[in-house]
Write a protein that holds these residues in place. Structure first.
Motif, PDB file in Angstrom:
ATOM      1  N   PRO A 189       0.820  -1.232   0.000  1.00  0.00           N
ATOM      2  CA  PRO A 189       0.000   0.000   0.000  1.00  0.00           C
ATOM      3  C   PRO A 189       0.847   1.272   0.000  1.00  0.00           C
ATOM      4  N   LEU A 190       2.194   1.109   0.104  1.00  0.00           N
ATOM      5  CA  LEU A 190       3.105   2.247   0.069  1.00  0.00           C
ATOM      6  C   LEU A 190       4.131   2.011  -1.024  1.00  0.00           C
ATOM      7  N   HIS A 191       4.771   3.076  -1.467  1.00  0.00           N
ATOM      8  CA  HIS A 191       5.877   2.913  -2.406  1.00  0.00           C
ATOM      9  C   HIS A 191       7.177   2.964  -1.600  1.00  0.00           C
ATOM     10  N   VAL A 192       7.823   1.813  -1.473  1.00  0.00           N
ATOM     11  CA  VAL A 192       9.029   1.700  -0.645  1.00  0.00           C
ATOM     12  C   VAL A 192      10.129   1.035  -1.466  1.00  0.00           C
ATOM     13  N   LYS A 193      11.315   1.613  -1.436  1.00  0.00           N
ATOM     14  CA  LYS A 193      12.479   1.002  -2.082  1.00  0.00           C
ATOM     15  C   LYS A 193      13.660   1.053  -1.126  1.00  0.00           C
ATOM     16  N   ALA A 194      14.373  -0.050  -1.015  1.00  0.00           N
ATOM     17  CA  ALA A 194      15.560  -0.134  -0.160  1.00  0.00           C
ATOM     18  C   ALA A 194      16.663  -0.834  -0.937  1.00  0.00           C
ATOM     19  N   SER A 195      17.918  -0.406  -0.725  1.00  0.00           N
ATOM     20  CA  SER A 195      19.038  -1.000  -1.458  1.00  0.00           C
ATOM     21  C   SER A 195      20.327  -0.856  -0.665  1.00  0.00           C
ATOM     22  N   LEU A 196      21.307  -1.708  -1.013  1.00  0.00           N
ATOM     23  CA  LEU A 196      22.647  -1.650  -0.445  1.00  0.00           C
ATOM     24  C   LEU A 196      23.643  -1.318  -1.545  1.00  0.00           C
ATOM     25  N   GLU A 197      24.806  -0.812  -1.141  1.00  0.00           N
ATOM     26  CA  GLU A 197      25.833  -0.463  -2.116  1.00  0.00           C
ATOM     27  C   GLU A 197      26.466  -1.700  -2.743  1.00  0.00           C
ATOM     28  N   LYS A 198      26.468  -2.819  -2.014  1.00  0.00           N
ATOM     29  CA  LYS A 198      27.110  -4.045  -2.490  1.00  0.00           C
ATOM     30  C   LYS A 198      26.540  -5.225  -1.717  1.00  0.00           C
ATOM     31  N   GLU A 199      26.873  -6.438  -2.152  1.00  0.00           N
ATOM     32  CA  GLU A 199      26.347  -7.632  -1.501  1.00  0.00           C
ATOM     33  C   GLU A 199      27.212  -8.091  -0.331  1.00  0.00           C
ATOM     34  N   LEU A 200      28.526  -7.832  -0.391  1.00  0.00           N
ATOM     35  CA  LEU A 200      29.481  -8.371   0.573  1.00  0.00           C
ATOM     36  C   LEU A 200      30.068  -7.258   1.432  1.00  0.00           C
ATOM     37  N   THR A 214       7.551   6.749  -0.260  1.00  0.00           N
ATOM     38  CA  THR A 214       6.497   7.698  -0.595  1.00  0.00           C
ATOM     39  C   THR A 214       5.201   7.193   0.017  1.00  0.00           C
ATOM     40  N   ASN A 215       4.628   7.985   0.900  1.00  0.00           N
ATOM     41  CA  ASN A 215       3.414   7.567   1.616  1.00  0.00           C
ATOM     42  C   ASN A 215       2.185   7.974   0.810  1.00  0.00           C
ATOM     43  N   ASP A 216       1.711   7.067  -0.038  1.00  0.00           N
ATOM     44  CA  ASP A 216       0.518   7.325  -0.857  1.00  0.00           C
ATOM     45  C   ASP A 216      -0.763   6.960  -0.133  1.00  0.00           C
ATOM     46  N   SER A 217      -0.653   6.463   1.092  1.00  0.00           N
ATOM     47  CA  SER A 217      -1.828   6.040   1.833  1.00  0.00           C
ATOM     48  C   SER A 217      -2.434   7.213   2.596  1.00  0.00           C
ATOM     49  N   SER A 218      -3.530   6.940   3.233  1.00  0.00           N
ATOM     50  CA  SER A 218      -4.195   7.960   4.055  1.00  0.00           C
ATOM     51  C   SER A 218      -3.774   7.864   5.512  1.00  0.00           C
ATOM     52  N   LYS A 219      -2.839   6.953   5.801  1.00  0.00           N
ATOM     53  CA  LYS A 219      -2.417   6.741   7.188  1.00  0.00           C
ATOM     54  C   LYS A 219      -1.024   7.310   7.418  1.00  0.00           C
ATOM     55  N   PRO A 256       4.005  11.635   7.167  1.00  0.00           N
ATOM     56  CA  PRO A 256       2.556  11.855   7.056  1.00  0.00           C
ATOM     57  C   PRO A 256       2.059  11.479   5.654  1.00  0.00           C
ATOM     58  N   PRO A 257       0.749  11.328   5.477  1.00  0.00           N
ATOM     59  CA  PRO A 257       0.197  11.002   4.160  1.00  0.00           C
ATOM     60  C   PRO A 257       0.606  12.032   3.108  1.00  0.00           C
ATOM     61  N   GLY A 258       0.995  11.537   1.922  1.00  0.00           N
ATOM     62  CA  GLY A 258       1.374  12.401   0.814  1.00  0.00           C
ATOM     63  C   GLY A 258       2.824  12.853   0.833  1.00  0.00           C
ATOM     64  N   ALA A 259       3.580  12.510   1.879  1.00  0.00           N
ATOM     65  CA  ALA A 259       4.969  12.965   2.001  1.00  0.00           C
ATOM     66  C   ALA A 259       5.943  11.876   1.534  1.00  0.00           C
ATOM     67  N   THR A 260       7.195  12.288   1.319  1.00  0.00           N
ATOM     68  CA  THR A 260       8.256  11.382   0.871  1.00  0.00           C
ATOM     69  C   THR A 260       9.472  11.527   1.777  1.00  0.00           C
ATOM     70  N   LEU A 261      10.112  10.402   2.043  1.00  0.00           N
ATOM     71  CA  LEU A 261      11.362  10.407   2.825  1.00  0.00           C
ATOM     72  C   LEU A 261      12.432   9.655   2.048  1.00  0.00           C
ATOM     73  N   GLN A 262      13.589  10.262   1.900  1.00  0.00           N
ATOM     74  CA  GLN A 262      14.747   9.583   1.324  1.00  0.00           C
ATOM     75  C   GLN A 262      15.900   9.743   2.297  1.00  0.00           C
ATOM     76  N   LYS A 263      16.451   8.604   2.761  1.00  0.00           N
ATOM     77  CA  LYS A 263      17.441   8.669   3.836  1.00  0.00           C
ATOM     78  C   LYS A 263      18.378   7.468   3.765  1.00  0.00           C
ATOM     79  N   VAL A 264      19.605   7.664   4.243  1.00  0.00           N
ATOM     80  CA  VAL A 264      20.590   6.587   4.350  1.00  0.00           C
ATOM     81  C   VAL A 264      20.763   6.248   5.831  1.00  0.00           C
TER      82      VAL A 264
END
Length: 362
Positions: A189-200, A214-219, A256-264
């Motif tokens: 129900p949300l748009h979430v992406k997570a990644s690492l710089e490498k596998e090892l 990206t919080n596309d929900s109403s919650k 909050p609803p409608g907001a976006t967070l990008q963080k390391v």
């Protein structure tokens, strides 16, 4: 790890047999394993006509020896190989396989005899589950051991005074080629992406986790928790699985609803922060030496996982706590990765390169 130019030795109480080895760490390269070599020294007078044997064993222990129930031992021998060292069954020169053996034989004299073992490729590496601070006795572990003893025959009675044991380690280092950098995505129900710089990642190296939400929900997203989970599967006797968070980051971020967070988020999994926790898997250690969180297990293709004793893996968990009017929901993302030691040669090369770079003229 065992330092170079050091000889490890141990003599039995009646002085009849002693073990000399140039190292106690043996590397599993996945497609092959370093052979185990050393030298046995004897005292013919103390032997009184007895023969001398040496064994290499791999044991999986999941309880103290004094806790046997109804004749069932809390230990299982995964591998045992025995060689007769004295009287020798072959010419001395044929028994010498390494430069270390040759040097020890020259130094110890005519009462010294070489031994040599090759590991099969289906044995686990040295690993143990950390006991609780108040636990007593031996821990659940995969252990390797060299034992030298004198007896009338290989199957004869062995007196404790006439035997000597030396603990070994079978270790794995990081492979030269790394896999694809892990990433995961969730769109509802949300748009979430997570990644690492490498596998090892290497032990002691910070792990940076890139998270975009990206919080596309109403919650309201009330909290974000990012952790490193160690998963230890005891596959030999029960297939138990222990998942423990060994590093965690919970700064209290909310969206909050409608907001976006990008963080390391930066995580650092260390044994120093987990020493009191029962069930954490550790790399096998020798007496009086420290250790670290267990390295990721790499299994050769075709080897049955059931004989690997304890298998260890790691994953990043990104958990979102979504608030509702009455209850809260959770959304999880998982990123598997490897945590290992670099090969010692690679470490030395990086240090030399760094030293040359820092001293180069500008």
């Amino acid at each position: 790890m065992s330092p170079k130019n050091v000889v490890f030795k141990k003599i039995c109480k009646d002085k009849s047999v002693g073990v000399y080895m140039g190292r106690r760490d043996f590397v599993d390269h996945v497609d092959s394993v370093d052979p185990v070599d050393g030298v046995i020294i004897i005292d013919p007078e103390a032997l009184q006509g007895r023969k001398v044997f040496v064994t290499l064993s791999c044991t999986f222990r999941y309880g103290r020896d004094d806790m046997d129930v109804m004749g069932i031992a809390f230990r299982r021998e995964l591998y045992l190989s025995t060689r007769q060292v004295y009287p020798p069954l072959q010419d001395l020169e044929k028994g010498v396989h390494t430069k270390t053996q040759a040097k020890l034989l020259r130094k110890l004299g005519h009462n010294a005899y070489p031994f040599f073992f090759e590991f099969p490729d289906n044995l686990p590496c040295s690993v143990a589950l950390q006991p609780a601070p108040k636990d007593v006795g031996k821990q659940c572990a995969v252990e390797f051991e060299i034992k030298a003893f004198s007896a009338e025959s290989q199957d004869g009675k062995v007196h404790r005074r006439s035997s000597v044991k030396l603990l070994l380690r079978k270790v794995q280092y990081a492979p030269e080629s790394a896999g694809v950098a892990p990433s995961a995505m969730l769109e509802k129900p949300l748009h979430v992406k997570a990644s690492l710089e490498k596998e090892l990642f290497y032990h002691g190296e910070p792990i940076k986790v890139n998270v975009c939400i990206t919080n596309d929900s109403s919650k309201n997203i009330k909290n974000i928790i990012v952790s490193v989970d160690q998963v230890a599967n005891v596959v030999l006797y029960s297939n138990d699985s222990y998942a423990k968070s060994v590093a965690i980051e919970e700064p209290g971020d909310s969206i909050p609803p409608g907001a976006t967070l990008q963080k390391v988020y930066t995580l650092l999994p260390l044994l120093a922060n987990n020493r009191e926790r029962r069930g954490i898997a550790l790399d096998g250690k020798l007496k009086h030496e420290d250790t670290n969180l267990a390295s990721s297990t790499i299994v050769k293709d075709g080897v049955l996982k059931e004989v690997m004793g304890i298998m260890v893996s790691y994953r990043i968990m990104v958990k979102l706590i979504i608030g509702g009017s009455v209850t809260s929901d959770e959304v999880d993302l998982e990123l598997p990765f490897k945590l290992m030691h670099p090969k010692p040669d690679a470490v030395r090369w990086r240090r030399r390169w760094s030293s040359r770079s820092s001293s180069a003229p500008t």
